[in-house]
Design an enzyme around this catalytic site. Structure first.
Site, short mmCIF file in Angstrom:
data_model
loop_
_atom_site.label_atom_id
_atom_site.label_comp_id
_atom_site.label_asym_id
_atom_site.label_seq_id
_atom_site.Cartn_x
_atom_site.Cartn_y
_atom_site.Cartn_z
N CYS A 1 -15.77 -8.96 6.69
CA CYS A 1 -15.67 -9.34 8.09
C CYS A 1 -16.02 -8.11 8.92
O CYS A 1 -16.10 -7.01 8.38
CB CYS A 1 -14.26 -9.83 8.41
SG CYS A 1 -13.08 -8.52 8.78
N CYS B 1 -14.98 -3.75 0.54
CA CYS B 1 -13.57 -4.00 0.86
C CYS B 1 -13.10 -5.12 -0.06
O CYS B 1 -13.89 -5.72 -0.77
CB CYS B 1 -13.39 -4.39 2.32
SG CYS B 1 -14.07 -6.01 2.72
N ARG C 1 -1.72 6.33 10.05
CA ARG C 1 -1.91 5.84 8.68
C ARG C 1 -1.99 7.01 7.70
O ARG C 1 -1.78 8.15 8.05
CB ARG C 1 -3.17 5.01 8.63
CG ARG C 1 -3.13 3.78 9.55
CD ARG C 1 -2.19 2.70 9.05
NE ARG C 1 -2.28 1.48 9.82
CZ ARG C 1 -3.14 0.50 9.56
NH1 ARG C 1 -3.99 0.61 8.57
NH2 ARG C 1 -3.14 -0.58 10.32
N CYS D 1 -7.52 -11.34 1.27
CA CYS D 1 -7.51 -10.94 2.68
C CYS D 1 -7.67 -12.14 3.60
O CYS D 1 -8.64 -12.89 3.51
CB CYS D 1 -8.62 -9.93 2.96
SG CYS D 1 -8.61 -9.40 4.67
N LYS E 1 -3.53 0.94 15.03
CA LYS E 1 -3.53 1.95 13.96
C LYS E 1 -4.20 3.25 14.44
O LYS E 1 -4.99 3.24 15.38
CB LYS E 1 -4.32 1.41 12.77
CG LYS E 1 -5.79 1.17 13.06
CD LYS E 1 -6.54 0.55 11.88
CE LYS E 1 -6.41 -0.95 11.88
NZ LYS E 1 -7.41 -1.61 11.04
N CYS F 1 -13.46 -2.49 7.09
CA CYS F 1 -12.57 -1.64 6.31
C CYS F 1 -13.33 -0.80 5.28
O CYS F 1 -12.82 0.22 4.81
CB CYS F 1 -11.50 -2.47 5.62
SG CYS F 1 -10.42 -3.28 6.82
N ARG G 1 0.84 -1.20 0.00
CA ARG G 1 0.00 0.00 0.00
C ARG G 1 0.88 1.24 0.00
O ARG G 1 1.85 1.35 0.77
CB ARG G 1 -0.91 -0.02 1.22
CG ARG G 1 -1.89 1.14 1.28
CD ARG G 1 -2.74 1.07 2.54
NE ARG G 1 -3.63 -0.06 2.54
CZ ARG G 1 -4.13 -0.62 3.64
NH1 ARG G 1 -3.79 -0.16 4.82
NH2 ARG G 1 -4.95 -1.64 3.56
N LYS H 1 -6.06 6.71 12.60
CA LYS H 1 -6.47 7.26 11.31
C LYS H 1 -6.96 8.70 11.45
O LYS H 1 -7.77 9.00 12.32
CB LYS H 1 -7.58 6.39 10.72
CG LYS H 1 -7.12 4.97 10.45
CD LYS H 1 -8.21 4.14 9.79
CE LYS H 1 -7.70 2.75 9.43
NZ LYS H 1 -8.73 1.91 8.80
#
Lengths: 432, 586
Positions: free
Chosen positions: B492, B447, B153, B453, B226, B496, B84, B228
């Site tokens: 899931c 996602c 991020r 994934c 993380k 995301c 990414r 954001k």
């Protein structure tokens, strides 16, 4: 001059080759020229050697036995069962009387997208009384496809039920016997019944006579990929499905194709082919270097299973090569597992069709030359298995070079060094 | 107030989650990554290193479609890496587009994936190509540092800086914050770029030797999880600011940027059935001036660094730190560190979280084309050669590309005279407006999920378009084809695709099975609630079909679908985020 030497030569060959039994003939002639004493005339055997060879061997042994005065019975081998290739209680199943082994598993080892189809095959040998060691091979008899037999029968003036003698001398029908004969020319795939002189149109011959002109199908040998200490009544093989293209289209190998197509409940006619020249060192602490690209890696799976079962502490080093890392890394997860657990000390790989220049196992050998040399100096045994035509000579040459370089020897001395290793049974090859 | 500090960074590492120790002992994220990259026997790097590589935007995956067959073949999984890019503010030049396009076709799976956070993602990169891939990104003037992992991020801002001065300012702030909060480890350059004569794997003389130079801000254990950051420019809430740990909402007064209202504590992600986990809508905590914005970011992240929970990673996001300690505590701590409290919030109004597709002109006379890219996946298909189209556009376009947080692409800064050429190129490749496309599809996000994934429980990107194909007739029957309705699918509950802020959300539970959530606000300031669990396709179509019918006949004015479903009582309104897992339709 070799006047003290007595000899007899049994030559094994394949009459489809121009220089039939050439090595045997040359050896026989050379020994004679050097003054050695011939015990018995040379015998040249074709593919179907069992019967004539047994008779010849018996004759030589009898000849030798009749000269002994120490009362030792003929046929007793000085160094144990190994030398005669038999075990204390030999199996009743041989080439002539193969064991119908049920196929327990037939799984693709190469991933989708591979240019090759290699199968992991598991056969049951329960009841066969086979006792094999790592390094041995399994012989699988070849049979023609039904449709091919029918196609040939259709061109013949004989009834398919005609009683004939098969290649073992047993009674059989023509149809059954044809299943075990070579029906096509080796390189072109053309029907022999149509193109071979002396075969086309039957030419007024009786069925038996005509049949006798066809050569029997040779069995195929596959290095055994398992150790009985691990799998008991099973034999595992890694079989590359042969595919070849002729003017008539593409076809699969008779045996590998049959193996590939075998479903559950199928059996394969097999026998044990001992390979006493390809054995793990007797010393479990001795280090082992295995060079086995492609399906040549099969016996090394047997070696490692054996060493694992024995708790052998010797270091193990595997060199493997094939076309593509993603699709052709045969038994990859097993090598990775053994490496993780410490049984495999090192693994080196070369994939010729992945990005970059084509690399093969011999390139890895050269890169690891210094370390390989120190393993050899510390007593490691070297094993090479796989393609005889290009790989084995290339590997041999690379070994000579690295021995010369790291052992600081000239080329000739390096060759000699390898020869010494060979004599000491520390450089063994199973190439085909 | 006695602050409870039994599980944060004040404790010895050994008492915390194993990942903390892993980070601590990794020599600033080096681990044994270099050795793992050099091992040709496996396509994977070593297990602990897969946590560390994330900090470099490199995420180990395997092709899940092939798992079973490969296991039977005695082959290891088909390992491959997601890479990414870090691209704060989401803008790239046409030269960069062309470089990444070529790279995708050279060492990735041949496609470019535009993400929900305004950047590019590559899939299918083999380990043996990783360094080469990362170096190529660097050669294009970009990097992958901090794109994943327990760090700040990619900072996102309202799409297209050219749209207005406030958008430009937001973009510039995103870049400044992004740069300021970058990890400062030499590992990235050493290992992946192989720069400065440092050979990978050179032993570092112990952590104490480098501790003084590397990571003065993050420290050896980085953040608990993380973090954001998003910057919104009202009335667009395309960045979904309430879904973020830290948000800035541009306050424009009398045509100039006065500053930002600050939001904290948002975050998607929860675990099915673990009621202590929940998605959270951020709270507005105050207002800051533009020159204070960087300081707010630094101190907020530092607060999370110091107080975030480091024992249970499912409780480690900033939203739980806020829930546990309270908003007042945060305001006080921030004031203490900044030397003064934030001003009272000034207030703002959002209209929607979606993008506005098609051509629009800005005040300077330049044009911008927002292209709908279904699920952000740029690839050529027989009916739509999107990748080739954009490559062709990049070659002639005089402006830039701006990625949106709805996984779409803006061809930005087009002179009026060039519009025709761009339209022609798109049309030639089968790309462009499709009248049949519903407002639902144009506002959809999925996602990636399968096959790459490792966390996916159900399909997402590969399935949502098909589901939409089946929903569109239902929409047409209710004359709702044009109606904008946000729909998001996740494979899931990690969310995301920010599903819990979509009017319709489908969150994967098992292959072919999804939980259906309804009732979120189209403005992105209210979460959805669980409508039905574990639905298969037939059930999804049946439920949505009847609700859409009712919507068509009972809506009041231009009431949005999300608000409608709350009004008619199909789902309760979620007032407190922490009740999310307890609320459901009756």
């Amino acid at each position: 001059r070799l006047e003290q030497l007595r000899f007899a030569v049994l030559a094994l060959g394949d009459s489809s080759y121009e220089k039939f039994c050439a090595s045997g003939r040359e050896l026989d002639a050379r020994l004679e020229t050097l003054g050695a004493v011939r015990l018995q005339p040379r015998l040249d055997c074709d593919l179907d050697f069992d019967a004539p060879a047994s008779r010849w061997i018996e004759a030589v042994v009898d000849r030798l036995a009749s000269e002994r005065t120490d009362g030792v019975a003929p046929g007793s081998a000085p160094t144990g069962a190994e030398a005669r290739g038999g075990s204390p209680v030999a199996s009743a199943h041989t080439r002539k009387n193969p064991f119908p082994a049920p196929v327990l598993a037939n799984e693709r080892l190469t991933a989708a997208g591979s240019s090759k189809d290699v199968r992991h095959v598991e056969l049951s040998i329960e009841g066969a009384n086979f006792h094999y060691e790592p390094g041995d091979a399994l012989g699988v008899l070849a049979f023609n496809r039904e449709e091919d037999v029918e196609a040939v029968l259709a061109t013949l003036p004989y009834s398919p039920q005609t009683e004939v003698l098969d290649e073992t001398g047993a009674a059989s029908t023509l149809r059954e016997a044809l299943a075990r004969r070579q029906l096509r020319a080796p390189r072109t795939g053309a029907w022999l019944a149509e193109c071979a002189p002396g075969l086309s149109g039957a030419g007024g011959l009786g069925a038996n006579e005509w049949l006798a002109r066809l050569r029997p199908l040779a069995p195929r040998l596959y290095s055994i990929a398992s150790s009985q200490r691990r799998v008991a009544d099973e034999v595992h093989l890694a079989v590359s499905v042969v595919e070849y293209h002729t003017a008539q289209g593409s076809r699969r190998g008779l045996v590998s194709g049959a193996i590939a197509a075998s479903a559950a409940e199928a059996t394969l006619p097999v026998y044990l082919h001992r390979n006493p020249g390809f054995r793990l060192p007797a010393d479990p602490t001795a280090a082992v270097v295995m060079i086995g690209p492609g399906t040549g890696v099969a016996p090394f799976r047997a070696f490692l299973q054996e060493r694992e079962a024995l708790g052998a502490s010797g270091r193990n080093w595997l060199f493997f090569g094939d076309r593509s890392f993603e699709t052709d890394f045969l038994y990859q997860s097993e090598w990775i597992d053994w490496r993780k657990r410490g049984l495999l000390t090192r693994v080196d790989v070369a994939f010729s069709r992945d990005r970059g220049e084509k690399t093969y196992v011999q390139h890895r050998l050269a890169e690891r030359g210094a370390e390989l040399w120190s393993w050899l100096e510390e007593g490691a045994s070297l094993y090479v298995c796989g393609d005889a035509e290009r790989m084995a000579p290339d590997v041999h040459r690379t070994l000579v070079e690295l021995i010369a370089r790291h052992g600081r020897l000239d080329a000739e001395a390096a060759e000699e060094h390898l020869l010494e290793l060979q004599r000491a049974r520390r450089y063994q090859r199973d190439v085909y | 107030m006695d602050i409870e500090r039994s599980a944060d960074r004040s404790r010895p590492v050994a008492e915390l989650h194993p990942n903390e120790r892993l980070k601590d002992e990794s020599r600033q994220l080096r681990g044994t990554i270099a050795q793992g990259l050099a091992d040709p026997v496996t396509g994977a790097i070593r297990d602990p290193d897969t946590q560390l590589s994330k900090f470099f935007g490199i995420y180990q995956q395997d092709d899940r479609d092939l798992r079973d067959a490969r296991r039977r073949a005695r082959l290891e999984p088909r390992y491959q890496f997601m890479v990414r890019v870090r691209m704060p503010g989401g803008v790239c030049s046409t030269a960069q587009w062309l470089a990444l396009d070529a790279l995708a076709r050279d060492t990735a799976d041949g496609s470019l994936r535009l993400t929900t956070r305004q950047t590019f993602q590559f899939h299918g990169v083999r380990k043996r190509d990783l360094k080469r891939h990362v170096k190529a990104i660097a050669a294009a003037g970009l990097d992958t540092l901090g794109a994943c992992g327990d760090v700040n991020r990619n900072v996102i801002s309202a799409a297209n800086p050219l749209r207005s001065p406030a958008h430009a300012a937001a973009n510039e702030l995103a870049q400044r914050i992004g740069a300021h909060l970058l990890p400062r480890t030499g590992a990235y350059r050493e290992i992946f770029l192989e720069e400065d004569g440092v050979r990978p794997g050179d032993p570092v003389a112990g952590p104490d030797a480098t501790g003084g130079e590397e990571e003065p801000f993050y420290g050896r254990t980085y953040l608990p999880r993380k973090f954001k950051i998003a910057i919104a420019v009202p009335p667009q809430n395309d960045v979904d600011v309430y879904a973020h740990d830290l948000g800035y909402v541009a306050i424009v007064e009398r045509g100039h940027l006065a500053g930002y209202d600050v939001t904290v504590g948002g975050g998607m992600g929860m675990t099915h059935g673990a009621t202590a986990t929940f998605p959270r809508v951020a709270d507005v905590v105050g207002f800051c001036r533009p020159e204070e914005a960087l300081s707010v970011a630094e101190h907020t992240v530092a607060i999370q660094r110091d107080f975030g929970h480091r024992k249970d990673r499912a409780h480690a996001r900033f939203k739980y730190t806020i829930e546990d300690r309270g908003l007042d505590w945060f305001r006080a701590e921030l004031a203490r560190r900044m030397g003064r409290p934030l001003d009272p919030a000034r207030g703002f109004r959002f209209e929607s979280t979606g993008d506005e597709n098609g051509w629009r002109e800005d005040s300077a006379g330049l044009w911008h084309y927002t292209l709908f890219v279904e699920n952000g996946r740029v690839r050529d298909r027989p009916d739509q050669r999107l990748m080739s189209a954009l490559r062709a556009v990049a070659r002639v376009h005089g402006g830039s590309f701006a990625l949106t947080t709805n996984q779409n692409l803006i061809i930005a800064g087009v002179a009026a005279g060039e519009r025709g050429a761009i339209d022609a190129l798109l049309h030639e490749h089968g790309v462009g407006e499709r009248p049949g496309r519903s407002g639902l599809r144009l506002n959809s996000i999925a996602c990636v999920a399968l096959p790459t994934c490792g966390l996916a429980m159900a399909e997402s990107e590969r399935y949502l378009p098909t589901l939409l194909d089946r929903l569109e007739p239902l929409l047409a029957a209710a004359s709702l084809t044009q109606a904008p309705i946000t729909i998001r699918m996740s494979g899931c509950p990690n969310g995301c695709s920010r599903p819990y802020l979509a009017e319709i959300a489908l969150v994967g539970k098992a292959p072919g099975r999804y939980n259906l959530y309804l009732g979120a606000s189209a403005r992105g300031d209210r979460m959805s609630a669980l409508y039905r669990e574990n639905l298969d396709e037939a059930a999804i179509l049946q439920h949505l079909g009847s609700l859409l019918q009712r919507y068509a006949s009972e809506r009041i004015g231009d009431e949005r679908f999300g608000d409608f479903t709350v009004r008619i009582g199909a789902v309760p309104a979620v007032e407190r985020s922490r009740d999310f897992q307890h609320l459901r339709a009756t």
